[in-house]
Design an enzyme around this catalytic site. Structure first.
Site: not given
Length: 532
Positions: A369, A405
């Site tokens: 992320d 992500k």
């Protein structure tokens, strides 16, 4: 220091304290030993130029020093050193404001450095700042002289160590059967990793012997190495070293609570030019947490089963290399699973960050992320699978469930991912997540994700030579992204030579690299997707 105080000073003079012109000198009753001598701020021979309070929890002893809000309202100790050399000073403090409280560190009348006692997030959050000071043989005076009108931070105690056995010139050893009074040699190791960190200087290597280390407070790395002489902390001779944070605060934090920044990470690093190699970090309030830390090298770390992200870099972070990381089983009860990633570089900026050979699996939120990180990050030869499922029966579970992500919240950062795979996540494979940057996704593979394999509909990305098989949707470009040579550009149906991940997810090679496998290669031999 946490609230306005009377201008009247309360002076406590006890046996062993001498009043000098302009201040107090604290004289220990005995000479300093190899182990630190602790001075509780509320008891003699310590003197507090303010009040002794107990209204904030977490202090040691019966209270803490809440000093007068004034520049020049210093604290001072006088010690006797058996020989000239370097002494170690450990100041445990709390600063519930957001502004650092600065003080000159003055030794024998000479200013050694200006010390910033940073905000700790709350007045009940205590951290130790370790300082090294030069001392002469015989009597020495050491003064913390605040330079701002706010005065000093609240002080719980001061540990002071002078003399003892000189540590090795360029190596320190830690073992579970060691003693912090030891010299730190292979035959006379230290007991705690923090003690080794406090003693280490640029160019030193800290060798940690095999075993489990379970401190009650996190390991704080606040000093710097240099570009030519980094500080290394690693396992000794490939022995298995486990740093277990279960005894630390916030393991786990309460639902909807916030973890104060200094408490984040079983290893909390704010230093630059460090090398961390071959360590296993478990059950911490984050595994490794880097705050404004740059020019560091992390190799063959395992961060598993932590109560937040396994490995997390935050704010200004540049020129960090993360090599052959395994990060799995991390989850966050306090946020219902929506925060704990395998690897996170978030809410900051800094160029030159590189990730190679990472394996990120079974984390409650995402595998990787880059939320709101605005500088380019390069990812190569990495894997993410099985993220975003509620494996811990957390109530109101909200894990996102993506493999890679690449940002969020409309913050632009131009990231690159090469030769990487993601499969069996709860939602999607590779996703821009509303990072409108210009990403480059090259020769990657997404397989068996119920969402979108390659979701780049809110960015201006270029996708080349990628393979998407058995996902809910193969790809999504949106109005600006484009690509060529991908499986969906070539068309037709795609079968795979091998869908058994056991080799690629099994033991690493001796050099830490991911084993070679035909996993997820196209049966037709087409030159698309990742290769390991």
């Amino acid at each position: 220091m946490n609230e306005p105080k009377r201008t009247r000073r309360r002076w406590r003079v006890a046996s062993g304290a001498v009043l000098l012109a302009g201040g107090l000198v604290l004289v220990p009753g005995t000479a300093a030993q190899a182990a630190p001598t602790r001075y509780e701020a509320e008891t003699s021979p310590a003197v507090c130029m303010g009040t002794i309070d107990s209204n904030w929890s977490g202090y040691s002893g019966s209270g803490f020093c809440n000093g007068t809000n004034a520049a020049g309202a210093y604290a001072q100790v006088t010690v006797n050193a058996s020989a000239a050399g370097t002494a170690t000073l450990g100041v445990r403090f709390a600063n519930g404001t957001t502004a650092a409280r600065a003080a000159d560190l003055i030794v024998n009348g000479s200013t050694v450095q200006n010390v910033a006692f940073e905000g700790t997030g709350a007045w009940s959050t205590w951290v130790t700042k370790t300082l090294t000071v030069p001392v002469n043989a015989g009597t020495n005076t050491i003064r913390l002289n605040p330079t701002l009108s706010a005065g000093l931070a609240n002080v719980d105690y001061v540990d002071f160590e002078v003399g003892g056995t000189t540590p090795p010139t360029n190596a320190l050893y830690v073992a579970t059967n060691g003693n912090d009074s030891n010299a730190g040699t292979l035959s006379a190791p230290l007991a705690t990793i923090q003690r080794a960190v406090d003693l280490a200087q640029p160019g030193h290597t800290i060798y940690i012997r095999g075993g489990t280390y379970a401190p009650s407070t996190n390991i704080q790395i606040l000093k710097n190495g240099t570009s030519s002489a980094p500080i290394t902390m690693r396992n000794y001779n490939n022995e298995r070293v486990i740093i277990d944070g279960e005894n630390m605060p916030y393991t786990p934090g309460a639902v909807d609570s916030s973890i104060p920044r200094p408490e984040r990470g079983a290893i909390h690093i704010e230093g630059d030019y460090w090398r961390l190699i071959g360590l296993e970090i478990i059950h911490g309030p984050y595994g490794v947490f880097g705050l404004d830390s740059s020019n560091n090298y992390y190799e063959r770390l395992v961060t598993r089963d932590n109560y937040e992200s396994g490995f997390h870099l935050f704010l200004t972070s540049s020129n960090n290399q993360i090599i052959n990381l395994d990060s799995y089983g991390n989850y966050d009860p306090r946020s219902n699973g929506e925060s704990a990633d395998g690897l996170a570089i978030k809410e900051g900026s800094g160029t030159g960050n590189v990730v190679r050979g990472a394996r990120l699996w079974n984390n409650s939120d995402d595998g990787l992320d880059w939320w709101m990180f605005s500088s380019p990050i390069l990812v190569e030869n990495s894997l993410a699978w099985g993220n975003g499922f509620n494996r811990w029966n957390l109530p109101n579970f909200t894990g996102d469930g993506n493999g890679f992500k690449l940002g969020g919240n409309s913050v632009v950062g131009n990231h690159t991912v090469r030769n990487s795979m993601t499969w069996d996540n709860a939602v999607s494979g590779f996703i821009d997540n509303n990072n409108p940057g210009q990403h480059r996704i090259e020769r990657c593979t997404a397989w068996d994700n119920p969402g979108t394999g390659f979701d780049f509909d809110r960015s201006d990305s270029t996708l080349t030579g990628n393979l998407s098989v058995a996902n809910g949707t193969a790809f999504s470009y949106g109005p600006n992204s484009s690509g060529s040579g991908n499986s969906w550009d070539i068309g037709g149906s795609w079968s795979l030579a091998n869908t058994n991940p056991s080799t690629i997810t099994g033991p690493r090679n001796a050099d830490g690299s991911i084993p070679s496998s035909t996993f997820l290669r196209p049966s037709n031999g087409a030159d698309v997707g990742a290769r390991f």
